[in-house]
Scaffold this motif. Sequence first.
Motif, mmCIF file in Angstrom:
data_model
loop_
_atom_site.group_PDB
_atom_site.id
_atom_site.type_symbol
_atom_site.label_atom_id
_atom_site.label_comp_id
_atom_site.label_asym_id
_atom_site.label_seq_id
_atom_site.Cartn_x
_atom_site.Cartn_y
_atom_site.Cartn_z
ATOM 1 N N GLY A 63 0.741 -1.145 -0.153
ATOM 2 C CA GLY A 63 -0.048 -0.433 0.171
ATOM 3 C C GLY A 63 0.438 1.282 -0.115
ATOM 4 N N ASN A 64 1.856 0.931 0.526
ATOM 5 C CA ASN A 64 2.993 2.508 0.641
ATOM 6 C C ASN A 64 3.846 2.872 -0.811
ATOM 7 N N ALA A 65 4.036 1.298 -1.269
ATOM 8 C CA ALA A 65 5.072 1.588 -2.110
ATOM 9 C C ALA A 65 4.046 2.606 -3.236
ATOM 10 N N PRO A 66 3.699 2.887 -3.929
ATOM 11 C CA PRO A 66 3.577 4.227 -5.166
ATOM 12 C C PRO A 66 3.442 5.532 -4.136
ATOM 13 N N MET A 67 3.676 5.512 -2.347
ATOM 14 C CA MET A 67 3.108 6.851 -1.998
ATOM 15 C C MET A 67 3.784 8.095 -2.721
ATOM 16 N N PRO A 68 5.269 7.963 -3.646
ATOM 17 C CA PRO A 68 6.261 8.667 -3.666
ATOM 18 C C PRO A 68 5.416 9.187 -5.169
ATOM 19 N N LEU A 69 4.416 8.345 -5.690
ATOM 20 C CA LEU A 69 4.537 8.553 -7.198
ATOM 21 C C LEU A 69 3.721 10.058 -6.801
ATOM 22 N N PRO A 70 2.565 10.342 -6.389
ATOM 23 C CA PRO A 70 1.923 11.894 -6.313
ATOM 24 C C PRO A 70 3.000 13.296 -6.050
ATOM 25 N N LEU A 71 4.098 12.990 -5.544
ATOM 26 C CA LEU A 71 5.096 14.183 -6.009
ATOM 27 C C LEU A 71 5.187 14.009 -7.466
ATOM 28 N N LEU A 72 5.602 13.270 -8.412
ATOM 29 C CA LEU A 72 6.326 14.050 -9.200
ATOM 30 C C LEU A 72 5.839 15.262 -9.865
ATOM 31 N N PRO A 73 4.142 15.358 -10.297
ATOM 32 C CA PRO A 73 3.771 16.217 -11.190
ATOM 33 C C PRO A 73 4.429 18.012 -9.953
ATOM 34 N N PHE A 74 4.454 17.977 -9.197
ATOM 35 C CA PHE A 74 5.528 19.192 -8.168
ATOM 36 C C PHE A 74 6.486 19.487 -8.912
ATOM 37 N N LEU A 75 7.400 17.886 -9.330
ATOM 38 C CA LEU A 75 8.903 17.831 -9.666
ATOM 39 C C LEU A 75 8.760 18.183 -10.952
ATOM 40 N N GLY A 76 7.884 18.685 -11.724
ATOM 41 C CA GLY A 76 7.472 18.887 -13.209
ATOM 42 C C GLY A 76 6.663 20.316 -13.404
ATOM 43 N N SER A 77 6.420 20.633 -15.002
ATOM 44 C CA SER A 77 6.188 21.895 -15.027
ATOM 45 C C SER A 77 4.462 21.535 -14.309
ATOM 46 N N GLY A 78 4.142 21.172 -13.792
ATOM 47 C CA GLY A 78 2.484 21.090 -12.941
ATOM 48 C C GLY A 78 2.089 22.662 -13.110
ATOM 49 N N PHE A 79 2.772 22.966 -12.094
ATOM 50 C CA PHE A 79 2.691 24.076 -11.065
ATOM 51 C C PHE A 79 4.136 25.150 -11.590
ATOM 52 N N ALA A 80 4.900 25.131 -12.210
ATOM 53 C CA ALA A 80 5.882 26.728 -12.115
ATOM 54 C C ALA A 80 6.384 26.105 -13.462
ATOM 55 N N PRO A 81 7.195 26.887 -14.444
ATOM 56 C CA PRO A 81 7.477 26.977 -15.635
ATOM 57 C C PRO A 81 9.194 25.776 -14.832
ATOM 58 N N THR A 82 10.004 24.728 -16.384
ATOM 59 C CA THR A 82 11.173 24.859 -15.478
ATOM 60 C C THR A 82 11.966 25.251 -15.859
ATOM 61 N N ASP A 83 11.775 26.706 -16.277
ATOM 62 C CA ASP A 83 12.929 27.833 -17.450
ATOM 63 C C ASP A 83 13.130 28.138 -15.859
ATOM 64 N N SER A 84 12.358 27.897 -14.374
ATOM 65 C CA SER A 84 12.030 28.905 -13.343
ATOM 66 C C SER A 84 12.910 28.705 -12.471
ATOM 67 N N MET A 85 13.283 26.900 -12.819
ATOM 68 C CA MET A 85 13.848 26.739 -12.102
ATOM 69 C C MET A 85 15.836 25.702 -11.728
ATOM 70 N N PRO A 86 16.054 25.285 -10.541
ATOM 71 C CA PRO A 86 17.508 25.665 -10.450
ATOM 72 C C PRO A 86 18.129 24.509 -11.408
ATOM 73 N N ASP A 87 19.453 24.823 -12.017
ATOM 74 C CA ASP A 87 19.490 23.649 -12.862
ATOM 75 C C ASP A 87 19.449 22.607 -12.846
ATOM 76 N N ARG A 88 19.759 21.421 -11.401
ATOM 77 C CA ARG A 88 19.537 19.891 -11.268
ATOM 78 C C ARG A 88 17.881 19.694 -11.805
ATOM 79 N N LEU A 89 17.804 20.875 -10.872
ATOM 80 C CA LEU A 89 16.056 20.373 -10.745
ATOM 81 C C LEU A 89 15.460 20.265 -12.489
ATOM 82 N N ARG A 90 15.601 21.745 -12.673
ATOM 83 C CA ARG A 90 15.670 22.153 -14.375
ATOM 84 C C ARG A 90 15.362 20.371 -15.157
ATOM 85 N N TRP A 91 17.104 19.836 -14.920
ATOM 86 C CA TRP A 91 16.931 18.040 -15.423
ATOM 87 C C TRP A 91 15.878 17.343 -15.159
#
Length: 110
Positions: free
Chosen positions: A27-55
């Motif tokens: 039940g807990n194995a897929p728990m990190p999956l909902p975090l991926l949209p926050f680390l993508g372009s869902g809420f902020a453009p990738t151009d405004s992110m630091p280099d490693r996070l942007r990559w």
Amino acid sequence: MLLLISLALTWLSVALGARSKSVESAGNAPMPLPLLPFLGSGFAPTDSMPDRLRWFADHQPFTPVIETLRGLLLGTGVGHNGVLAAAWCAGGTAACFLWARRLYDRAPVR
């Protein structure tokens, strides 16, 4: 597009559940999956992110899916993101299906 990403995430969850040793860890194995949209372009453009996070944001599967959905809903161009999103979804679905099938075939009969 939503059906494709749902299918890919479903098979990933099935494979993670089949790999787990207990019901709680399944039940807990897929728990990190909902975090991926926050680390993508869902809420902020990738151009405004630091280099490693942007990559990371530019090369993870949720960014082209989000950009494709945004383009389809707003009526703007989808560009190459539609092909990337479909490829991520199809590849992820196939890989996770094969992984889950292999785990199921190896499971001991109880």
